[in-house]
Write a protein that holds these residues in place. Structure first.
Motif, PDB file in Angstrom:
ATOM      1  N   ARG A  93      -5.345  -8.494   5.997  1.00 17.70           N
ATOM      2  CA  ARG A  93      -4.008  -8.355   5.420  1.00 17.70           C
ATOM      3  C   ARG A  93      -3.170  -7.350   6.210  1.00 17.70           C
ATOM      4  NH1 ARG A  93      -2.568 -12.343   4.268  1.00 17.70           N
ATOM      5  NH2 ARG A  93      -0.722 -11.376   3.346  1.00 17.70           N
ATOM      6  N   ALA A  94      -3.786  -6.288   6.701  1.00 19.17           N
ATOM      7  CA  ALA A  94      -3.055  -5.324   7.533  1.00 19.17           C
ATOM      8  C   ALA A  94      -2.542  -5.999   8.795  1.00 19.17           C
ATOM      9  CB  ALA A  94      -3.952  -4.138   7.888  1.00 19.17           C
ATOM     10  N   VAL A  97       0.601  -8.091   8.463  1.00 17.69           N
ATOM     11  CA  VAL A  97       1.834  -7.300   8.491  1.00 17.69           C
ATOM     12  C   VAL A  97       2.116  -6.788   9.902  1.00 17.69           C
ATOM     13  CG1 VAL A  97       2.997  -5.241   7.599  1.00 17.69           C
ATOM     14  CG2 VAL A  97       1.552  -6.609   6.084  1.00 17.69           C
ATOM     15  N   ARG A 101       5.455  -7.545  12.148  1.00 10.68           N
ATOM     16  CA  ARG A 101       6.417  -6.460  12.403  1.00 10.68           C
ATOM     17  C   ARG A 101       6.365  -5.913  13.820  1.00 10.68           C
ATOM     18  NH1 ARG A 101       6.030  -2.262   7.317  1.00 10.68           N
ATOM     19  NH2 ARG A 101       6.528  -3.701   5.620  1.00 10.68           N
ATOM     20  N   THR A 139      -1.723   2.851  -0.576  1.00 11.32           N
ATOM     21  CA  THR A 139      -1.122   1.844   0.291  1.00 11.32           C
ATOM     22  C   THR A 139      -1.899   1.729   1.595  1.00 11.32           C
ATOM     23  OG1 THR A 139       0.378   3.456   1.306  1.00 11.32           O
ATOM     24  CG2 THR A 139       1.172   2.279  -0.649  1.00 11.32           C
ATOM     25  N   SER A 200      -6.247   3.723   4.299  1.00 14.65           N
ATOM     26  CA  SER A 200      -5.363   3.989   3.163  1.00 14.65           C
ATOM     27  C   SER A 200      -4.547   5.254   3.416  1.00 14.65           C
ATOM     28  CB  SER A 200      -6.171   4.156   1.877  1.00 14.65           C
ATOM     29  OG  SER A 200      -6.841   5.408   1.862  1.00 14.65           O
ATOM     30  N   LEU A 222       2.693   0.498   6.290  1.00 15.23           N
ATOM     31  CA  LEU A 222       2.794  -0.945   6.070  1.00 15.23           C
ATOM     32  C   LEU A 222       3.493  -1.314   4.766  1.00 15.23           C
ATOM     33  CD1 LEU A 222      -0.692  -2.136   7.380  1.00 15.23           C
ATOM     34  CD2 LEU A 222       1.384  -1.560   8.632  1.00 15.23           C
ATOM     35  N   ASP A 223       3.778  -0.325   3.915  1.00 14.82           N
ATOM     36  CA  ASP A 223       4.475  -0.593   2.647  1.00 14.82           C
ATOM     37  C   ASP A 223       3.769  -1.684   1.841  1.00 14.82           C
ATOM     38  OD1 ASP A 223       6.683   1.193   3.339  1.00 14.82           O
ATOM     39  OD2 ASP A 223       7.252  -0.349   4.778  1.00 14.82           O
ATOM     40  N   TYR A 224       2.474  -1.558   1.729  1.00 19.27           N
ATOM     41  CA  TYR A 224       1.660  -2.625   1.131  1.00 19.27           C
ATOM     42  C   TYR A 224       0.600  -1.963   0.253  1.00 19.27           C
ATOM     43  CZ  TYR A 224      -0.267  -7.450   1.468  1.00 19.27           C
ATOM     44  OH  TYR A 224      -0.674  -8.741   1.226  1.00 19.27           O
ATOM     45  N   ASN A 228      -2.299  -4.964  -4.126  1.00 13.52           N
ATOM     46  CA  ASN A 228      -1.521  -6.179  -3.868  1.00 13.52           C
ATOM     47  C   ASN A 228      -2.093  -6.963  -2.694  1.00 13.52           C
ATOM     48  OD1 ASN A 228       0.140  -5.440  -5.934  1.00 13.52           O
ATOM     49  ND2 ASN A 228       1.862  -4.810  -4.660  1.00 13.52           N
ATOM     50  N   ALA A 229      -2.599  -6.245  -1.689  1.00 15.51           N
ATOM     51  CA  ALA A 229      -3.224  -6.920  -0.552  1.00 15.51           C
ATOM     52  C   ALA A 229      -4.457  -7.688  -1.002  1.00 15.51           C
ATOM     53  CB  ALA A 229      -3.590  -5.897   0.522  1.00 15.51           C
ATOM     54  N   ASP A 232      -3.257 -10.820  -2.863  1.00 15.89           N
ATOM     55  CA  ASP A 232      -2.748 -11.836  -1.930  1.00 15.89           C
ATOM     56  C   ASP A 232      -3.886 -12.565  -1.231  1.00 15.89           C
ATOM     57  OD1 ASP A 232      -0.169 -11.161  -2.609  1.00 15.89           O
ATOM     58  OD2 ASP A 232       0.177  -9.915  -0.836  1.00 15.89           O
TER      59      ASP A 232
END
Length: 252
Positions: A93-94, A97, A101, A139, A200, A222-224, A228-229, A232
């Motif tokens: 997931r990282a 993103v 980006r 996050t 983290s 990463l604003d995540y 939530n990751a 997802d």
């Protein structure tokens, strides 16, 4: 003369009597009220809360995926099933993103054993599990570390004697806890190369004494939310089948 003295005395008494004084706290008294089943329900409050409670319960019971086995954080010495699961999915997931980006990918994911707060049993995985496993608002971040910092990370992990989750790397210790083999992406670690580590914000800020993550070559927020990751990832994965794969072992 006496009359003047009497007038002055009366005036002085009046001024003293009218002087403002600041209040001073002398004592504090408190009583502890237990909130338990003995307190009767308030029908008015119940009627207000009920619709929201129903919606919250529906969301917490929402099934995201399915686990083919029980996943615990203490089912291995230096690795665990739930630790491998979380490190692998958070690396994926990282990178989703980072690629979008920055057009880059993280090499490694590092988490902490204590940050995993619950197990996931065999069967359906729902939203409640997500809050049980990760109740914090941590996050995902990524830090670019020099080869020297990576060596500090290896030294920390070898001495910690805990199953701190890792992904993207393998570590082998000898019986004296010395690192005898370490690879990132299947290749020997190059001390002259920088590596990108997903982790983290808690650990980046020095949590669990992982100070080697501080002052990186470069930092990416990463604003995540980690929770939530996880959600997802699970929503797009039908069945989770994770195992202990010897990514972090000690030779006897």
């Amino acid at each position: 003369m006496k009359i003047q003295q009497i007038v002055l005395f009366i005036t002085f008494c009046f001024l003293v009597g009218c002087k403002n004084t600041s209040p001073h706290l002398k004592t504090i008294e408190a009583k502890q009220l237990a909130i338990d089943a003995t307190i009767p329900n308030d029908p008015t409050i119940d009627s207000i809360v009920k619709p929201y409670q129903k919606r919250v319960n529906e969301e917490l019971n929402r099934v995201l995926s399915y686990s083919s086995k029980d996943m615990h954080k203490n089912d291995g010495h230096y690795e665990s099933t739930i630790g491998n699961f979380m490190a692998d999915l958070l690396l994926e997931r990282a990178n989703a993103v980072l690629e979008k980006r920055e057009n880059i990918k993280a090499d490694v994911c590092l988490l902490n054993h204590g940050g995993i707060r619950s197990a996931i049993g065999k069967g359906p995985i729902n939203m409640q599990h997500m809050y049980d496993v990760m109740p914090f608002e941590n996050t995902l971040v990524a830090v670019e570390l020099s080869g020297d910092k990576i060596q500090e990370m290896l030294a920390y992990l070898s001495k910690a004697k805990r199953a701190h989750p890792i992904a993207g790397m393998t570590i082998t210790l000898d019986k004296d806890l010395k690192v005898v083999d370490a690879k990132i992406g299947g290749k020997k670690i190059d001390e002259n190369k920088n590596y990108l580590v997903a982790t983290s914000n808690f650990l980046y800020q020095g949590g669990d004494n992982m100070h080697f993550l501080a002052n990186p070559v470069k930092y990416y927020e990463l604003d995540y939310l980690i929770r939530n990751a996880m959600v997802d990832y699970l929503q797009k994965t039908d069945t989770i089948d994770v195992s202990l794969d010897n990514r972090f072992i000690q030779r006897q």
